[in-house]
Design a protein around this motif. Structure first.
Motif, PDB file in Angstrom:
ATOM      1  N   LEU A  18       0.822  -1.212   0.000  1.00 10.49           N
ATOM      2  CA  LEU A  18       0.000   0.000   0.000  1.00 10.49           C
ATOM      3  C   LEU A  18       0.855   1.261   0.000  1.00 10.49           C
ATOM      4  O   LEU A  18       0.319   2.367   0.050  1.00 10.49           O
ATOM      5  CB  LEU A  18      -0.942  -0.004   1.208  1.00 10.49           C
ATOM      6  N   SER A  19       2.165   1.103  -0.074  1.00  9.98           N
ATOM      7  CA  SER A  19       3.071   2.247  -0.101  1.00  9.98           C
ATOM      8  C   SER A  19       2.722   3.141  -1.287  1.00  9.98           C
ATOM      9  O   SER A  19       2.504   2.653  -2.401  1.00  9.98           O
ATOM     10  CB  SER A  19       4.519   1.763  -0.234  1.00  9.98           C
ATOM     11  N   PRO A  20       2.688   4.458  -1.076  1.00 13.91           N
ATOM     12  CA  PRO A  20       2.376   5.361  -2.190  1.00 13.91           C
ATOM     13  C   PRO A  20       3.516   5.467  -3.202  1.00 13.91           C
ATOM     14  O   PRO A  20       3.311   5.908  -4.327  1.00 13.91           O
ATOM     15  CB  PRO A  20       2.119   6.703  -1.502  1.00 13.91           C
ATOM     16  N   VAL A  21       4.715   5.053  -2.805  1.00 18.00           N
ATOM     17  CA  VAL A  21       5.871   5.106  -3.692  1.00 18.00           C
ATOM     18  C   VAL A  21       6.410   3.690  -3.888  1.00 18.00           C
ATOM     19  O   VAL A  21       6.692   2.989  -2.918  1.00 18.00           O
ATOM     20  CB  VAL A  21       6.982   6.002  -3.090  1.00 18.00           C
ATOM     21  N   ALA A  22       6.528   3.256  -5.129  1.00 16.83           N
ATOM     22  CA  ALA A  22       7.117   1.953  -5.485  1.00 16.83           C
ATOM     23  C   ALA A  22       6.581   0.811  -4.631  1.00 16.83           C
ATOM     24  O   ALA A  22       7.352   0.100  -3.984  1.00 16.83           O
ATOM     25  CB  ALA A  22       8.630   2.030  -5.414  1.00 16.83           C
ATOM     26  N   PRO A  23       5.265   0.572  -4.630  1.00 10.90           N
ATOM     27  CA  PRO A  23       4.709  -0.478  -3.769  1.00 10.90           C
ATOM     28  C   PRO A  23       5.261  -1.870  -4.078  1.00 10.90           C
ATOM     29  O   PRO A  23       5.464  -2.663  -3.153  1.00 10.90           O
ATOM     30  CB  PRO A  23       3.208  -0.408  -4.021  1.00 10.90           C
ATOM     31  N   GLY A  24       5.542  -2.162  -5.332  1.00  6.26           N
ATOM     32  CA  GLY A  24       6.088  -3.476  -5.679  1.00  6.26           C
ATOM     33  C   GLY A  24       7.468  -3.687  -5.084  1.00  6.26           C
ATOM     34  O   GLY A  24       7.785  -4.763  -4.586  1.00  6.26           O
ATOM     35  N   THR A  25       8.282  -2.656  -5.128  1.00  5.91           N
ATOM     36  CA  THR A  25       9.631  -2.756  -4.578  1.00  5.91           C
ATOM     37  C   THR A  25       9.585  -2.801  -3.055  1.00  5.91           C
ATOM     38  O   THR A  25      10.263  -3.633  -2.435  1.00  5.91           O
ATOM     39  CB  THR A  25      10.501  -1.578  -5.058  1.00  5.91           C
ATOM     40  N   ILE A  26       8.779  -1.938  -2.451  1.00 12.44           N
ATOM     41  CA  ILE A  26       8.664  -1.933  -0.992  1.00 12.44           C
ATOM     42  C   ILE A  26       8.125  -3.285  -0.510  1.00 12.44           C
ATOM     43  O   ILE A  26       8.656  -3.879   0.425  1.00 12.44           O
ATOM     44  CB  ILE A  26       7.755  -0.785  -0.502  1.00 12.44           C
ATOM     45  N   GLY A  27       7.084  -3.784  -1.171  1.00 11.49           N
ATOM     46  CA  GLY A  27       6.521  -5.073  -0.797  1.00 11.49           C
ATOM     47  C   GLY A  27       7.493  -6.220  -1.016  1.00 11.49           C
ATOM     48  O   GLY A  27       7.560  -7.155  -0.218  1.00 11.49           O
ATOM     49  N   SER A  28       8.270  -6.138  -2.087  1.00  8.67           N
ATOM     50  CA  SER A  28       9.245  -7.192  -2.389  1.00  8.67           C
ATOM     51  C   SER A  28      10.310  -7.320  -1.319  1.00  8.67           C
ATOM     52  O   SER A  28      10.934  -8.377  -1.196  1.00  8.67           O
ATOM     53  CB  SER A  28       9.935  -6.920  -3.733  1.00  8.67           C
ATOM     54  N   LEU A  29      10.540  -6.267  -0.572  1.00  4.02           N
ATOM     55  CA  LEU A  29      11.551  -6.330   0.486  1.00  4.02           C
ATOM     56  C   LEU A  29      11.268  -7.453   1.480  1.00  4.02           C
ATOM     57  O   LEU A  29      12.192  -8.009   2.069  1.00  4.02           O
ATOM     58  CB  LEU A  29      11.644  -4.989   1.216  1.00  4.02           C
ATOM     59  N   LEU A  30       9.985  -7.816   1.641  1.00  5.54           N
ATOM     60  CA  LEU A  30       9.656  -8.934   2.542  1.00  5.54           C
ATOM     61  C   LEU A  30      10.162 -10.273   1.998  1.00  5.54           C
ATOM     62  O   LEU A  30      10.267 -11.240   2.751  1.00  5.54           O
ATOM     63  CB  LEU A  30       8.151  -9.008   2.779  1.00  5.54           C
ATOM     64  N   GLY A  31      10.474 -10.319   0.720  1.00  8.06           N
ATOM     65  CA  GLY A  31      11.042 -11.528   0.144  1.00  8.06           C
ATOM     66  C   GLY A  31      12.457 -11.793   0.612  1.00  8.06           C
ATOM     67  O   GLY A  31      12.926 -12.935   0.598  1.00  8.06           O
ATOM     68  N   ILE A  32      13.162 -10.749   1.056  1.00  4.60           N
ATOM     69  CA  ILE A  32      14.551 -10.915   1.495  1.00  4.60           C
ATOM     70  C   ILE A  32      14.636 -11.758   2.767  1.00  4.60           C
ATOM     71  O   ILE A  32      15.376 -12.753   2.789  1.00  4.60           O
ATOM     72  CB  ILE A  32      15.261  -9.555   1.646  1.00  4.60           C
ATOM     73  N   PRO A  33      13.907 -11.420   3.843  1.00  2.18           N
ATOM     74  CA  PRO A  33      13.997 -12.306   5.016  1.00  2.18           C
ATOM     75  C   PRO A  33      13.460 -13.708   4.732  1.00  2.18           C
ATOM     76  O   PRO A  33      13.960 -14.690   5.292  1.00  2.18           O
ATOM     77  CB  PRO A  33      13.174 -11.602   6.094  1.00  2.18           C
ATOM     78  N   LEU A  34      12.472 -13.811   3.855  1.00  6.59           N
ATOM     79  CA  LEU A  34      11.970 -15.140   3.480  1.00  6.59           C
ATOM     80  C   LEU A  34      13.072 -15.926   2.775  1.00  6.59           C
ATOM     81  O   LEU A  34      13.322 -17.090   3.095  1.00  6.59           O
ATOM     82  CB  LEU A  34      10.733 -15.014   2.575  1.00  6.59           C
ATOM     83  N   ALA A  35      13.754 -15.294   1.841  1.00  6.70           N
ATOM     84  CA  ALA A  35      14.847 -15.966   1.132  1.00  6.70           C
ATOM     85  C   ALA A  35      15.967 -16.338   2.088  1.00  6.70           C
ATOM     86  O   ALA A  35      16.518 -17.441   2.021  1.00  6.70           O
ATOM     87  CB  ALA A  35      15.376 -15.056   0.017  1.00  6.70           C
ATOM     88  N   TRP A  36      16.294 -15.433   2.987  1.00  5.60           N
ATOM     89  CA  TRP A  36      17.361 -15.685   3.970  1.00  5.60           C
ATOM     90  C   TRP A  36      17.021 -16.904   4.812  1.00  5.60           C
ATOM     91  O   TRP A  36      17.862 -17.762   5.060  1.00  5.60           O
ATOM     92  CB  TRP A  36      17.530 -14.446   4.847  1.00  5.60           C
TER      93      TRP A  36
END
Length: 159
Positions: free
Chosen positions: A17-35
């Motif tokens: 729901l971020s007003p700026v780059a929601p796909g990129t901001i949301g994708s950040l949750l993929g990093i701890p999942l990948a880790w």
């Protein structure tokens, strides 16, 4: 109640729901999942990753229908579950700079959607929503693997 839970999950706990780059901001949750997945045995990592992608299809489908039937920008569950595919099986990805590089490469291909990635969007519903991200992750994996092959070995000894 269930619809709002699905919406919350599909929007990456609200990061989409971020007003700026929601796909990129949301994708950040993929990093701890990948880790976390990298710390599991390979079979557990791959099975968990596959299960999350399969679960993301109906989730994205349901929330997409709530939001008008398209791959709405706030739906980021697909990006979150696809990102780990970029680093699965890449032992160097345990280095933070390699994980960051993988993320940048993934976002590049996910945003631009060059051929054949954009063709996946022709699949309908949740499948199309998730499939384009899976293809972006596959292409990103190949690019990352090639870069890591060509980088000097001394880079892997450094933090």
């Amino acid at each position: 109640m269930v619809e709002s839970l699905w919406y919350w999950l599909a929007t990456g706990l609200g990061t989409g729901l971020s007003p700026v780059a929601p796909g990129t901001i949301g994708s950040l949750l993929g990093i701890p999942l990948a880790w976390w997945l990298l710390k599991q045995s390979r079979p557990v990592g791959w099975l968990t990753s596959g299960a999350l992608m399969v679960l993301a299809i109906p989730l994205c489908q349901a929330v997409s229908a709530q939001l008008g039937g398209s791959d709405h920008g706030s739906i980021v569950a697909d990006e979150i579950v696809a990102f780990p595919l970029v680093v699965m099986g890449v032992s160097a990805a345990r280095k933070p700079w390699v994980m960051a590089l993988a993320f940048v490469i993934y976002r590049f291909f996910d945003v631009l959607k060059p051929p054949p990635i954009h063709l996946a969007e022709m699949a309908s519903g949740g499948l199309g929503i998730v499939l384009d991200d899976v293809l972006a992750a596959a292409v990103s994996f190949i690019v990352l693997a090639l870069l890591l092959k060509w980088l000097p070995a001394r880079w892997f000894r450094a933090v």
